[in-house]
Enzyme design. Structure first.
Site, PDB file in Angstrom:
ATOM      1  N   TYR A  91      -2.661  -2.292 -11.051  1.00  0.00           N
ATOM      2  CA  TYR A  91      -2.901  -2.164  -9.346  1.00  0.00           C
ATOM      3  C   TYR A  91      -2.223  -3.003  -8.888  1.00  0.00           C
ATOM      4  O   TYR A  91      -1.204  -2.848  -7.858  1.00  0.00           O
ATOM      5  CB  TYR A  91      -4.109  -1.809  -9.138  1.00  0.00           C
ATOM      6  CG  TYR A  91      -4.501  -2.060  -7.399  1.00  0.00           C
ATOM      7  CD1 TYR A  91      -4.156  -0.825  -6.697  1.00  0.00           C
ATOM      8  CD2 TYR A  91      -4.832  -3.073  -6.799  1.00  0.00           C
ATOM      9  CE1 TYR A  91      -4.173  -0.783  -5.425  1.00  0.00           C
ATOM     10  CE2 TYR A  91      -4.882  -3.165  -5.424  1.00  0.00           C
ATOM     11  CZ  TYR A  91      -4.497  -1.986  -4.766  1.00  0.00           C
ATOM     12  OH  TYR A  91      -4.605  -2.012  -3.338  1.00  0.00           O
ATOM     13  N   LYS A 142       0.848   3.373  -3.036  1.00  0.00           N
ATOM     14  CA  LYS A 142      -0.615   4.318  -3.236  1.00  0.00           C
ATOM     15  C   LYS A 142       0.092   5.884  -3.155  1.00  0.00           C
ATOM     16  O   LYS A 142      -0.476   6.611  -3.781  1.00  0.00           O
ATOM     17  CB  LYS A 142      -1.524   4.269  -2.295  1.00  0.00           C
ATOM     18  CG  LYS A 142      -2.436   2.633  -2.491  1.00  0.00           C
ATOM     19  CD  LYS A 142      -3.020   2.234  -1.024  1.00  0.00           C
ATOM     20  CE  LYS A 142      -3.813   0.872  -1.426  1.00  0.00           C
ATOM     21  NZ  LYS A 142      -4.689   0.368  -0.407  1.00  0.00           N
ATOM     22  N   TYR A 147      -4.528   2.881   7.429  1.00  0.00           N
ATOM     23  CA  TYR A 147      -6.026   2.284   7.465  1.00  0.00           C
ATOM     24  C   TYR A 147      -6.640   2.703   8.613  1.00  0.00           C
ATOM     25  O   TYR A 147      -6.810   3.847   9.059  1.00  0.00           O
ATOM     26  CB  TYR A 147      -5.775   0.587   7.427  1.00  0.00           C
ATOM     27  CG  TYR A 147      -4.550   0.063   6.622  1.00  0.00           C
ATOM     28  CD1 TYR A 147      -4.556   0.420   5.300  1.00  0.00           C
ATOM     29  CD2 TYR A 147      -3.548  -0.632   7.132  1.00  0.00           C
ATOM     30  CE1 TYR A 147      -3.611  -0.218   4.308  1.00  0.00           C
ATOM     31  CE2 TYR A 147      -2.405  -0.990   6.373  1.00  0.00           C
ATOM     32  CZ  TYR A 147      -2.555  -0.822   4.801  1.00  0.00           C
ATOM     33  OH  TYR A 147      -1.683  -1.299   4.176  1.00  0.00           O
ATOM     34  N   VAL A 206       1.142  -3.863   3.810  1.00  0.00           N
ATOM     35  CA  VAL A 206       1.196  -5.101   4.364  1.00  0.00           C
ATOM     36  C   VAL A 206       2.380  -6.055   4.067  1.00  0.00           C
ATOM     37  O   VAL A 206       2.317  -7.016   4.832  1.00  0.00           O
ATOM     38  CB  VAL A 206      -0.124  -5.910   4.002  1.00  0.00           C
ATOM     39  CG1 VAL A 206      -1.511  -5.179   4.428  1.00  0.00           C
ATOM     40  CG2 VAL A 206      -0.266  -6.408   2.508  1.00  0.00           C
ATOM     41  N   SER A 228       0.723  -1.059  -0.070  1.00  0.00           N
ATOM     42  CA  SER A 228       0.095  -0.056   0.140  1.00  0.00           C
ATOM     43  C   SER A 228       0.964   1.183   0.025  1.00  0.00           C
ATOM     44  O   SER A 228       0.144   2.485  -0.481  1.00  0.00           O
ATOM     45  CB  SER A 228      -0.782  -0.075   1.218  1.00  0.00           C
ATOM     46  OG  SER A 228      -2.365  -0.583   0.919  1.00  0.00           O
TER      47      SER A 228
HETATM   48  N1  GLU Z   1      -2.045  -5.476  -2.527  1.00  0.00           N
HETATM   49  C1  GLU Z   1      -2.449  -5.354  -1.287  1.00  0.00           C
HETATM   50  C2  GLU Z   1      -4.122  -5.221  -1.343  1.00  0.00           C
HETATM   51  O1  GLU Z   1      -4.519  -4.759  -2.458  1.00  0.00           O
HETATM   52  C3  GLU Z   1      -2.344  -3.916  -0.536  1.00  0.00           C
HETATM   53  C4  GLU Z   1      -2.699  -4.040   0.648  1.00  0.00           C
HETATM   54  C5  GLU Z   1      -1.918  -3.064   1.560  1.00  0.00           C
HETATM   55  O2  GLU Z   1      -0.726  -2.868   1.533  1.00  0.00           O
HETATM   56  O3  GLU Z   1      -2.560  -2.494   2.341  1.00  0.00           O
HETATM   57  O4  GLU Z   1      -4.722  -6.079  -0.970  1.00  0.00           O
END
Ligand code: GLU
Length: 312
Positions: A195, A70, A247, A265, A67
């Site tokens: 993505y 992002k 989050y 994650v 994430s």
């Molecule tokens: N590739 C993970 C997902 O989309 C990223 C999640 C993350 O790091 O929060 O579920």
């Protein structure tokens, strides 16, 4: 900070990995050795990078960005479309739900995804990038990441990518839900492919400290003085990191630690302390919301030791 003091903090916090667990829902991440804790500190005032790790080279270990991607993808989308061009498709509200929740959209009957750091928003932001298909968008993401992380060796981790793609049914649900409800009108499989790839890029803690330092420095790369993103984008991204970077643990983390941070994650944490520091941390065992357990403890202690809580 004195190297021995930093090392003492790592020794103090290392064992917290036992309170977390590697991400299990992406099989390739569950295989990573959880007994690793690495940190890189980019001190803007001294223009100096300091690293420390247990084992020693943990700040150089490559792991999946997840994430944290992002952030660079949002910055590239703003470079491509301007702020209004992005924030007319995604909101900037925090969430009390998990990063891959569908419930928030259903309960609130939202017109747009909550923010660019939950998966709904990140999928939409990826689709806003210039490039006519996944290959073109991802090639641009990779080039931009090399520049913004100051690392030409950044590559796609094929194993993580295949793992993400194979098990990405929740992300598929999110994308189809948005399309089916007129929230978004992209090509689902093509956008999910880029993505999944953006999440599967390998980085290390030093790369994350570099990006943190660039954001802390108002969008100018401190290693060469080049402006890579506008000051306004850097400011906006730092605000979003503070309210939505961890989050549904963002509020608690901001209260306890008090520096704009984005987690992934894969066990990474990237922080930007305005005008002062970029910080990158890696420790793969995460808690239920998805944040590195030993990493957050270490970040808390380093922030206290350096007295850089932005609210203190
Ligand atoms: N590739 C993970 C997902 O989309 C990223 C999640 C993350 O790091 O929060 O579920």
């Amino acid at each position: 900070m004195k190297q021995s003091d930093l090392h003492d903090l790592l020794i103090k916090d290392f064992d917290y990995y036992k309170e977390g667990k590697n991400a299990q829902y992406i099989p390739a991440l569950s295989q990573v050795d959880p007994k690793q804790l690495g940190i890189a500190l980019y001190n803007l005032q001294a223009n100096e990078l300091q690293t420390c790790g247990i084992p020693e080279k943990s700040a150089n270990v490559r792991f999946a960005i997840e994430s944290i991607s992002k952030v660079p993808v949002l910055l590239l989308a703003i470079n491509d479309n301007g702020l209004d061009g992005v924030f007319s498709h995604v909101d900037a509200e925090p969430t009390g739900f998990s990063f891959n929740s569908l419930l928030n959209m259903q309960i609130e009957q939202r017109k747009y995804p909550l923010n660019p750091f939950v998966n709904q928003g990140a999928i939409v932001v990826n689709s806003l990038l210039k490039g006519k298909n996944s290959d073109e968008r991802f090639a641009r993401i990779l080039d931009f990441m090399k520049e913004i992380f100051n690392d030409n060796d950044i590559t796609l981790n094929e194993e993580v990518y295949h793992s993400e793609s194979k098990t990405g049914d929740i992300n598929r649900s999110i994308a189809y839900y948005m399309k089916g409800n007129g929230i978004w009108n992209g090509d689902v499989e093509d956008v999910l492919d880029s993505y999944f790839k953006q999440c599967s890029v390998n980085v290390n803690a030093i790369d994350l400290a570099n990006l943190g330092a660039l954001l802390a420095n108002g969008g100018v790369a401190p290693w060469n003085g080049k402006r890579i993103v506008s000051e306004e984008s850097a400011t906006i991204v730092k605000s979003l990191m503070l309210t939505a970077g961890l989050y549904d643990e963002s509020g608690d983390f901001s209260m306890r630690v008090g520096v704009p941070t984005k987690s992934g994650v894969g066990g990474g944490l990237m922080s930007a302390v305005p005008g002062k520091y970029g910080i990158g941390i890696f420790s793969p065992a995460i808690d239920k919301p998805g944040n590195s357990v030993a990493g957050m403890k270490l970040l808390h202690d380093v922030v206290q030791e350096l007295n850089i809580d932005i609210f203190a």
